[in-house]
Design a protein around this motif. Structure first.
Motif, mmCIF file in Angstrom:
data_model
loop_
_atom_site.group_PDB
_atom_site.id
_atom_site.type_symbol
_atom_site.label_atom_id
_atom_site.label_comp_id
_atom_site.label_asym_id
_atom_site.label_seq_id
_atom_site.Cartn_x
_atom_site.Cartn_y
_atom_site.Cartn_z
ATOM 1 N N LYS A 161 30.553 18.568 54.953
ATOM 2 C CA LYS A 161 31.291 19.048 56.121
ATOM 3 C C LYS A 161 32.055 20.333 55.786
ATOM 4 C CE LYS A 161 34.526 17.541 59.702
ATOM 5 N NZ LYS A 161 35.349 18.761 59.641
ATOM 6 N N GLN A 162 32.596 20.404 54.579
ATOM 7 C CA GLN A 162 33.300 21.617 54.170
ATOM 8 C C GLN A 162 32.343 22.824 54.170
ATOM 9 O OE1 GLN A 162 36.576 22.120 53.422
ATOM 10 N NE2 GLN A 162 37.016 19.999 54.041
ATOM 11 N N LEU A 163 31.103 22.614 53.669
ATOM 12 C CA LEU A 163 30.134 23.706 53.642
ATOM 13 C C LEU A 163 29.759 24.136 55.053
ATOM 14 C CD1 LEU A 163 27.740 22.470 50.785
ATOM 15 C CD2 LEU A 163 29.548 24.185 50.618
ATOM 16 N N VAL A 164 29.553 23.175 55.931
ATOM 17 C CA VAL A 164 29.192 23.503 57.305
ATOM 18 C C VAL A 164 30.337 24.249 57.991
ATOM 19 C CG1 VAL A 164 28.649 22.533 59.575
ATOM 20 C CG2 VAL A 164 27.548 21.613 57.514
ATOM 21 N N ASP A 165 31.577 23.779 57.748
ATOM 22 C CA ASP A 165 32.742 24.435 58.359
ATOM 23 C C ASP A 165 32.864 25.885 57.895
ATOM 24 O OD1 ASP A 165 33.318 22.108 59.659
ATOM 25 O OD2 ASP A 165 34.927 21.478 58.291
ATOM 26 N N LYS A 166 32.336 26.199 56.720
ATOM 27 C CA LYS A 166 32.402 27.573 56.188
ATOM 28 C C LYS A 166 31.156 28.377 56.546
ATOM 29 C CE LYS A 166 35.524 26.475 52.379
ATOM 30 N NZ LYS A 166 36.636 27.362 52.811
ATOM 31 N N GLY A 167 30.296 27.856 57.433
ATOM 32 C CA GLY A 167 29.204 28.643 57.968
ATOM 33 C C GLY A 167 27.828 28.343 57.428
ATOM 34 N N ILE A 168 27.644 27.347 56.538
ATOM 35 C CA ILE A 168 26.323 27.029 56.009
ATOM 36 C C ILE A 168 25.612 26.110 56.991
ATOM 37 C CG2 ILE A 168 25.038 26.005 54.093
ATOM 38 C CD1 ILE A 168 26.506 28.605 53.446
ATOM 39 N N ASP A 169 24.360 26.445 57.358
ATOM 40 C CA ASP A 169 23.579 25.639 58.283
ATOM 41 C C ASP A 169 23.339 24.255 57.698
ATOM 42 O OD1 ASP A 169 21.169 24.539 59.669
ATOM 43 O OD2 ASP A 169 21.338 26.443 60.765
ATOM 44 N N ALA A 170 23.550 23.208 58.531
ATOM 45 C CA ALA A 170 23.417 21.826 58.070
ATOM 46 C C ALA A 170 22.017 21.515 57.583
ATOM 47 C CB ALA A 170 23.821 20.862 59.186
ATOM 48 N N SER A 171 21.018 22.268 58.063
ATOM 49 C CA SER A 171 19.647 21.994 57.642
ATOM 50 C C SER A 171 19.420 22.344 56.165
ATOM 51 C CB SER A 171 18.669 22.784 58.522
ATOM 52 O OG SER A 171 18.859 24.177 58.365
ATOM 53 N N ARG A 172 20.319 23.119 55.588
ATOM 54 C CA ARG A 172 20.177 23.494 54.184
ATOM 55 C C ARG A 172 20.933 22.563 53.259
ATOM 56 N NH1 ARG A 172 22.031 29.526 53.665
ATOM 57 N NH2 ARG A 172 21.199 29.223 51.537
#
Length: 352
Positions: A300-311
């Motif tokens: 969730k932290q990565l997604v919140d910082k702009g990384i696409d969840a598919s990755r």
């Protein structure tokens, strides 16, 4: 006196830098006049008393063969006439027969010799001899020679000196070539002024062959002057620890998570797998659920910082992959974690 005379001749031959104008090869025949300085005392053979053998003059002949520039060999015979001391008669006949090997210094006129001789006066005595000589060519096939040698008795302790002056005729040809007369030098034409080839970017490739101008001087280049590249593996790792029975990401790991975000943004072809773990405390089913929840929290932290969840992928291993299997507080703390490692390949310049 005998040794002094021989030493002077040896020194003259050694320091000489003369070269023969011809190099003989093949058979040669020589005749010579011979002088032999002997000092033999109490020799039995004349009357009932002992006599002394003094100097001899005589003549001789030799037959030799020149193998190459440096080496030759010969056999010789000399007819000797020795003066006597302490006897009624004034002289006695003798003869000398033997062989010699000759070394010609630098193929020139000076040479060294060594051999074995049998000298027969009343009885036969064997001598070893060594000396030096000089040969002077009047023509390619006709020469005069002078040599001196010391003779050491092998059966009796006589030490004698001899000298020879002779003429030689060479049946073989010569191997030296006449000096080549060099033609007068032609006037040297003035060379045309040609501009020096340029290498403007100093990469070692001339401008006329350089396909990539202005390459940085720190770059290694190929034959066309273009920067060389190589594939280099780059990685980023992540380790987030959690308190007991907790899946909330601590503020202290946000910078580490940001580093992973930067890496993923710089390498858009990559993806990340977040692996959640727990300690061995508690039930295994609960620990499996908790480990997955911890991995999802980091995702969730990565997604919140702009990384696409598919990755992003998450997996929980519960207590299956303990870092430390001891039942201690330190071991339990080390085992409560989320781990990730992202690998990519970058194409980087090769430096000089």
């Amino acid at each position: 006196m005998k040794l002094k005379m021989l030493s002077i001749v040896v020194a003259m031959a050694t320091v000489s830098s003369l070269h023969a104008s011809e190099i003989e090869e093949g058979v040669y025949l020589g005749v010579f006049g011979d002088y032999y300085d002997a000092s033999w005392e109490n020799i039995r053979g004349v009357g009932n008393g002992g006599v002394g053998i003094d100097n001899s003059t005589g003549w001789g002949a030799e037959l030799g063969y020149r193998f190459n520039k440096y080496w030759s060999a010969r056999i010789e015979y000399a007819d000797l006439d020795f003066d006597l001391e302490g006897a009624g008669s004034g002289s006695v006949d003798g003869d000398r027969l033997g062989i010699d090997g000759l070394y010609h210094f630098d193929g020139g006129p000076f040479y060294a010799l060594a051999g074995l001789k049998s000298i027969d006066v009343f009885d036969s005595n064997l001598f070893a001899n060594a000396g030096v000589g000089y040969r002077h060519h009047f023509t390619d096939n006709f020469a005069a020679n002078f040599e001196t040698a010391i003779y050491q008795g092998l059966e009796r302790g006589y030490t004698d000196v001899g000298a020879k002056l002779g003429i030689n005729y060479m049946f073989g040809g010569t191997t030296s070539s006449p000096k080549k007369v060099e033609p007068a030098p032609q006037p040297t034409p003035q060379p045309a002024v040609v501009a020096a080839p340029k290498d403007s970017d100093k990469d070692g490739v001339l401008d006329k062959n350089d396909r990539c101008a202005n390459t940085p001087m720190s770059d290694a280049v190929d034959a066309k002057g273009c920067s060389l590249y190589e594939d280099k593996e780059v990685t980023v790792s992540l380790l987030v620890r959690f308190p007991n029975n907790n899946s909330q990401v601590s503020q202290q790991y946000l910078n580490d998570i940001s580093a992973v975000v930067d890496f993923l943004n710089a390498h858009p072809e990559t993806s990340v797998v977040l692996e959640g773990h727990t300690s061995s405390l508690g039930k295994a089913d609960y620990n499996m659920w908790l480990s997955k929840k911890r991995a999802d929290s980091v995702a969730k932290q990565l997604v919140d910082k702009g990384i696409d969840a598919s990755r992003i992928s998450t997996v929980g291993y519960g207590e299956e992959r303990l870092l430390d299997s001891r039942n201690t507080q330190e071991a339990h703390t080390a085992n409560r974690r989320v781990e990730a490692k992202v690998i990519s390949v970058e194409r980087v310049k090769v430096k000089r």
